[in-house]
Scaffold this motif. Structure first.
Motif, short mmCIF file in Angstrom:
data_model
loop_
_atom_site.label_atom_id
_atom_site.label_comp_id
_atom_site.label_asym_id
_atom_site.label_seq_id
_atom_site.Cartn_x
_atom_site.Cartn_y
_atom_site.Cartn_z
N LYS A 24 12.12 26.28 34.16
CA LYS A 24 10.82 26.66 34.83
C LYS A 24 10.78 25.87 36.27
CE LYS A 24 8.93 24.95 31.19
NZ LYS A 24 10.10 24.55 30.44
N THR A 25 10.99 24.54 36.04
CA THR A 25 10.83 23.66 37.37
C THR A 25 11.63 24.06 38.47
OG1 THR A 25 10.09 22.00 36.19
CG2 THR A 25 10.60 21.53 38.13
N THR A 26 13.07 24.77 38.11
CA THR A 26 13.93 25.29 38.98
C THR A 26 13.38 26.39 40.02
OG1 THR A 26 15.75 24.43 37.60
CG2 THR A 26 16.22 25.78 39.68
N VAL B 71 1.63 27.12 39.26
CA VAL B 71 1.56 25.73 38.44
C VAL B 71 2.64 25.65 37.20
CG1 VAL B 71 0.01 24.78 36.98
CG2 VAL B 71 -1.18 26.09 38.79
N ASP B 72 3.39 24.63 37.44
CA ASP B 72 4.52 24.71 36.49
C ASP B 72 4.08 23.32 35.27
OD1 ASP B 72 6.93 24.30 35.43
OD2 ASP B 72 7.53 22.75 36.86
N ILE B 73 4.01 23.74 34.08
CA ILE B 73 3.80 22.95 33.11
C ILE B 73 5.22 22.56 32.36
CG2 ILE B 73 1.52 23.48 32.83
CD1 ILE B 73 2.24 24.94 30.47
N ALA B 74 5.11 21.78 31.57
CA ALA B 74 6.26 21.32 30.83
C ALA B 74 6.46 22.35 29.56
CB ALA B 74 5.94 19.85 29.94
MG LIG Z 1 9.88 21.52 34.17
#
Ligand SMILES: [Mg+2]
Ligand SMILES: Nc1nc2c(ncn2[C@@H]2O[C@H](COP(=O)(O)OP(=O)(O)OP(=O)(O)O)[C@@H](O)[C@H]2O)c(=O)[nH]1
Length: 363
Positions: free
Chosen positions: A14-16, A70-73
């Motif tokens: 996701k964060t990538t 918006v990027d969540i865990a």
């Molecule tokens: Mg992440």
């Protein structure tokens, strides 16, 4: 600005994907840290038309259409029964306009999977369930709050009946978008949004071998699932795209040819979001600025002018307009005028994707 939230299991990339979209360097880690940091950034929507207009007008500033991301865990399974770190941070995306669900198909011994083995279809269902449970929890909290009020207004009593109906349906496993509500019932929910009501895009994150094979395990199931529900499905390799993005532009082309990638998956993703939200762009051009403006399809010329400045909507007279393709065919505004392609449109003209507009106004 419209916004998109990224969801998925832990360690799916996701964060990538977020970093690629927003061109930022948020921390990605190869182990599940249990941190629940939320990243928020702005993605430029790639648009060759804007690049071309900038080449023609040579403006001081070029501004692409933008979306907030918006990027969540990673959401964990069964947090509603108290597992792991909980999913309360999912509330960070309650306000977004659309969801991007990143699903892992890539194999990598070094990256643990939340459910041990790779199974994209199962993971999609897991996350769907967590979103539904988050909605249920949200509704239950509102019910509790109203119940705790010493004296309920008639408005609150009516709302309570609707919330209880929704809670029952969600408990039954029905996502919000499938729940039948009358206009009256909906009127009690105006200040709320539901995660299972949002437009969704599935992004499958594949590895190099899967990219070369053009296939991953479970692909046909997932494609059928998405097609049945009318959910756009994008397949990309976040890791390879991140490697490509780090190269010099000339090398990027070379690399993409090697992998037979015709267009960056992140470009496709940004465009898909745009389509899903029924958005179009119109352009303003000039020496100081070439700019793309985002509007919902169907807005009129005066409403579109209001996006630029409220004065332009209030004092709207005419929108001088030329379609992007007409402009390209003519090569300049002057030629477009000569050929009668530079139109004067009134306030109710429905703005078309790619219109180049100059607003005449008077306040
Ligand atoms: Mg992440
Ligand atoms: N092999 C492989 N590794 C990847 C790929 N995408 C991401 N990773 C790696 O997986 C790890 C997690 O990536 P992130 O982008 O942080 O994943 P995330 O979904 O944001 O993780 P959480 O926020 O912890 O849920 C990092 O080590 C990435 O380099 C991929 O396509 N292939």
């Amino acid at each position: 600005m419209l916004s998109c939230g990224i969801v998925g299991l832990p360690m799916t990339g996701k964060t990538t994907v977020y970093n690629l979209l927003t061109n930022s360097g948020a921390e990605v880690s190869a182990f599940f840290s249990g941190k629940t940091t939320t990243n928020t950034g702005v993605a430029d929507i790639p648009d060759k038309r804007v690049d071309y207009l900038a080449a023609v007008f040579q403006p001081e500033k070029t501004i692409h259409a933008q979306l907030e991301i918006v990027d969540i865990a990673g959401l964990v399974r069964g947090s509603s029964t108290g597992a792991g770190i909980g999913n309360s941070f999912v509330e960070d995306i309650r306000h977004v306009d659309a969801l991007i669900h990143v699903v892992r198909a890539f194999t990598d011994q070094d990256i643990a999977h939340a459910d041990q083995n790779i199974d994209p279809m199962r993971d999609v269902e897991t996350i769907d369930m967590e979103l539904l449970l988050a909605d249920l929890e949200f509704v239950e909290k509102r019910i509790e709050r109203i119940n705790n009020a010493k004296k309920k207004t008639s408005e609150q009593q009516a709302e309570l009946i609707v919330l209880k109906k929704i809670a029952l349906e969600l408990e039954d496993g029905k996502p919000f978008y499938q729940i039948d509500l009358t206009a009256m019932e909906q009127s009690h929910l105006q200040s709320y949004t539901f995660l299972t009501d949002k437009p969704l895009i599935l992004v499958v994150n594949i590895d190099e071998n899967q990219l070369i094979d053009g296939n991953f395990k479970g692909q046909s199931d997932l494609q059928k699932f998405a097609a049945d529900r009318d959910i756009p499905l994008l397949i990309l390799s976040a890791k390879i795209e991140a490697e490509i993005a780090a190269l010099e532009p000339a090398d990027q082309m070379e690399f993409m040819k090697d992998y037979q990638i015709s267009e960056s998956g992140v470009f496709r993703l940004a465009r898909t979001v745009y389509g899903l939200l029924k958005l179009i762009s119109f352009f303003t051009v000039g020496k100081d600025e070439v700019r793309a403006w985002t509007i919902k399809k169907g807005l009129t010329a005066s409403q579109a002018a209001g996006k630029i400045h409220s004065d332009l909507e209030r004092g709207f007279i005419r929108a001088e307009t030329v379609g992007y393709d007409d402009f390209i065919a003519c090569g300049s505004i002057a030629k477009a005028k000569d050929q009668g392609l530079w139109r004067l449109e009134g306030r109710n003209y429905p703005v078309q994707d790619g219109d180049i507009i100059s607003v005449r106004f008077n306040v």
